[in-house]
Every structure is written in C-alpha cells, then in structure tokens.
Design an enzyme around this catalytic site. Structure first.
Site, PDB file in Angstrom:
ATOM      1  CB  ALA A   1      -0.983  -0.015   1.166  1.00 23.13           C
TER       2      ALA A   1
ATOM      3  CE  LYS B   1       0.056  -9.017  -9.144  1.00 23.04           C
ATOM      4  NZ  LYS B   1       0.801  -9.473  -7.924  1.00 23.04           N
TER       5      LYS B   1
END
Ligand SMILES: NC(=O)C1=CN([C@@H]2O[C@H](COP(=O)(O)OP(=O)(O)OC[C@H]3O[C@@H](n4cnc5c(N)ncnc54)[C@H](OP(=O)(O)O)[C@@H]3O)[C@@H](O)[C@H]2O)C=CC1
Ligand SMILES: O=C1OC[C@@H](O)[C@H](O)[C@H]1O
Length: 381
Positions: A39, A124
C-alpha cells in the site's frame, strides 16, 4: 542516453519520498482496504503527490497495526476489527477505494465497495478466476462506477516506449516473444499470502499477470495457451510455471514465472540476479525491456538490429503528456485513474476486457498444467 549516477540516485530518492503537495478544492477521497505491504508504494505515496486526491481512511483487522499505519502515513481515520473493511465502505465521505487484500478477497471486497457506491482500484490479479472478473466488471458497469485492476507497468512511459519501438515498424513483424518474472525465494516469508491456496496463492496468480500482460500489450493481441508445466512448493501452490502461448498471426511465446529462485554464495544467502525482462524478436532485430515490473526503479530498453548494432534507451517521463522523471509507475496509474473519474481522457487505460482476458489466460494455464483454478469466492451479493 547515459546513466549519470548522481541524477539516478536523486530521482530514486524522490520516487520513494515524493513531495506532499497541497490539495485542490475538492480532491477525490480515497479509503484503503488492508494495511498491506504494497500500500505505501502503490497508493499512499502516489496520493501524497497528487493535488486532486487525499487518503482519508485505512481499514485493517488489527487495531494496533492499523493505528500505527495511520500515524506513519498521516491518514486521519482508521477502522479496525472484524467489521473494519465494511465500516470504511459505509463512510459516505469516501469516493474511491484501493483493495490491497489477498487475491481471494478481491472479488468480495470489490463487489461490496461497488455496492457502497465507490470507485475501485483493485490489486492484481483482479480475481480468483475469469468467472469472478466478469461479475465484478458487470457490477461496475451497472453501478456506473470505475473499476480497474492495478497492473502498473501499463502506465509507465518506458513500457509504452517499448511498444512504440515495435509499432514504428523498422524492426518488422514480431516473430516470437518471451516474458519472465522470476524472483528470489527469500523475497517472501513462509506464511506469505502467496503460498495459501485458500487466499488465491500461487506464482502464476502473483507473478503471472506481469509477463502475460506485457506480451499482450506489446503485441496488441490475445494468446491461446498451448501447454504449461509447473513445479509446486505445496499442494496446488505453484512455485514455477512455464507456459507456451500463441499470439495473433501464429506468434509463439513463452512465459516463465518463478517465486523461488535459489540464492548464491555461502548458504545461498545472496540474492540471484532477478529475471525480469520481456523480449520481442522481430524480422529485423529484437527489443528487450529489462525490469518492466518496476521501471521507475531502473530499466533499460535495448534494441539490437540483425547484424549486431545495438542501442539502449531509458524513459522516465512521456515525450508528450503529463509526468515527472521521478514518478513511479503507480503514480502514473493514479493519474490515469483520477483523469478517468474526472471525465478526462487518461494517457493510458486498462479496460474490463483486458483484465477479464488476463484471468482467462491464467485459468487456461492452470488447466493446461493440471492444477485447479483458484477457488471461486463463496461471497454472494
Ligand atoms: N501491483 C504491485 O506491484 C503489487 C501488488 N500486490 C498485490 O497486492 C495484494 C496484497 O499483497 P501484499 O501487500 O504483498 O500482501 P500483505 O500480506 O502485506 O497484505 C495483505 C493484506 O490483506 C489483509 N488480509 C485480510 N484477510 C487476510 C487473511 N486472511 N490473511 C492475510 N491477510 C489478510 C491484511 O490486512 P489487515 O491489514 O486487515 O490485517 C493485509 O494488510 C495482493 O493482491 C498482491 O497480488 C502485491 C505486491 C506488489
Ligand atoms: O505484484 C507483485 O510484484 C512484484 C512481485 O515480487 C510480487 O510478488 C508481486 O505481488
């Protein structure tokens, strides 16, 4: 273009510590699902240096961890506990969420986020399998919200430049291709989400999107999967995958991913040189891009003409269009996402079809190799 060490290090420093810019009047308000390792690079720093975005909240299961994450990155609101993710989605002041959860949870939390009226950037691979990906994009369309799978190389000018070299035509038609992403076994801890079947693990799920999407992007075509072999580290968890594909006009290609390359030196404690390149052989020469997964760290694009003449380029910012030499691929990706939300034409975009096809190829490789698809989520809307 020569590589001057001082400007290289200065650029890298700025990529990793981007300036915190002043925000505009009504920035897009983001929430982060999961205090995940990826993140900070993928969303926190890109938002810091985008004037039209602000990260208002993060949700994670553990209170101490999420509070520490919030403090470290200056995120005003934290949610914790077993209902943390939903609590964040219930915050009506949030416009968009970044889903940084294990692969197996992408479907559930993207569906919930869309239901809550949020635009979504989902990590992803977008889903466990193609079936889930279809449903996710169908819901986004129904709700008139944006959903994108975050495959960041697509947005970096170096990857774009590689495609441009092929399309300029001097190299002639593509004859064959290969794409690699092989990393050191010590990159991941023993308990990593990547090694758990129930969490959507496996090297193909984790690393496969990179070479598969690179070759699809560079050739502007969709492959069929001819054959695939795998080496597993545990039941149904692939460590290494080699797949033979055929792209349009019968172009053969090989894709190799490996999450467990051996180290070298005493006790194999030293990292191996990672295999992180894509290579396109054409009628009149080849083009190879080294480090297409993380081009903002370092990359090279080498064109070798038949007969031996070679040249290397490095491209940090687009020739036309927005971007800074220090922008990471994630920063370029965020720029495109915000452009799209704001109704502007982004410099690059990944469509629903693009992500659905990526999952279709992953499913087909698992099937050809004799491994099961990753399990469809039990979650129902
Ligand atoms: N685009 C890119 O460059 C990269 C993308 N990724 C993708 O990002 C996603 C996250 O990867 P990464 O950051 O490496 O993973 P992490 O293990 O660091 O993060 C996973 C997050 O998922 C949450 N979580 C929720 N349920 C579970 C569970 N049952 N077990 C474990 N974690 C759980 C944890 O949240 P909590 O904070 O609530 O505890 C944790 O923050 C993956 O989809 C991966 O493919 C990863 C690396 C690079
Ligand atoms: O997306 C990713 O990029 C780089 C890899 O090493 C990592 O495992 C993966 O999740």
């Amino acid at each position: 273009m020569s590589l001057d060490l001082f400007s290289f290090l200065a650029r890298l420093r700025k990529t990793n510590n981007p300036p915190v810019v002043e925000k505009g009047a009504n920035p897009l308000r983001f929430g982060l699902l999961g205090a995940a390792k990826i993140a900070p690079d993928a969303i926190v720093k890109p938002i810091q240096c985008h004037e039209d975005a602000v990260l208002v909240a993060v949700a994670a299961r553990d209170q101490r961890r999420v509070e520490a994450f919030g403090r470290k990155w200056g995120i005003p609101k934290t949610y914790d506990g077993s209902n943390a993710y939903q609590d964040l989605l219930d915050n009506t002041e949030i416009d968009a969420v970044y889903v940084a959860l294990p692969n197996a949870l992408h479907y559930e939390w993207t569906m919930k986020a869309l239901t809550a009226g949020k635009h979504v950037l989902c990590e992803k691979p977008i889903a466990n399998n193609e079936e889930e990906a279809h449903k996710m994009f169908a819901l986004a369309q129904e709700k008139n919200l944006l959903l994108i799978e975050t495959w960041q190389p697509h947005f970096h000018p170096a990857v774009y430049r590689t495609k441009e070299i092929i399309e300029e035509g001097a190299l002639g038609k593509i004859v064959k291709m290969e794409g690699h992403l092989c990393v050191w076994s010590s990159t991941f801890g023993k308990d990593d989400i990547r090694f758990k079947y129930g969490l959507g693990g496996g090297a193909l799920m984790d690393l496969g999107p990179y070479p598969i999407n690179l070759l699809r992007y560079l050739s502007s075509s969709e492959p069929t999967v001819e054959s695939a072999t795998t080496i597993c580290r545990s039941k149904n968890i692939d460590k290494r995958v080699k797949a033979h594909l055929t792209f349009a006009e019968s172009i053969p290609a090989v894709v190799i991913v490996d999450s467990g390359m051996d180290g070298w030196g005493p006790l194999q404690l030293l990292p191996p040189w990672p295999k992180v390149h894509g290579r396109v052989e054409c009628e009149n020469g080849t083009v190879e891009i080294f480090n297409y997964p993380l081009p903002s760290l370092y990359h090279s694009i080498t064109v070798t003409l038949t007969g031996g003449k070679a040249g290397t380029e490095r491209v940090w910012k687009p020739q036309d269009g927005r971007g800074e030499g220090w922008w990471s691929a994630y920063r370029y990706q965020l720029e495109a996402f915000i452009d799209k939300v704001r109704g502007r034409e982004p410099q690059a975009w990944r469509t629903a079809e693009d992500s659905i096809n990526s999952m279709r190829i992953i499913d087909a490789i698992y099937t050809k190799s004799g491994l099961p698809l990753r399990q469809t989520s039990q979650f129902e809307l």
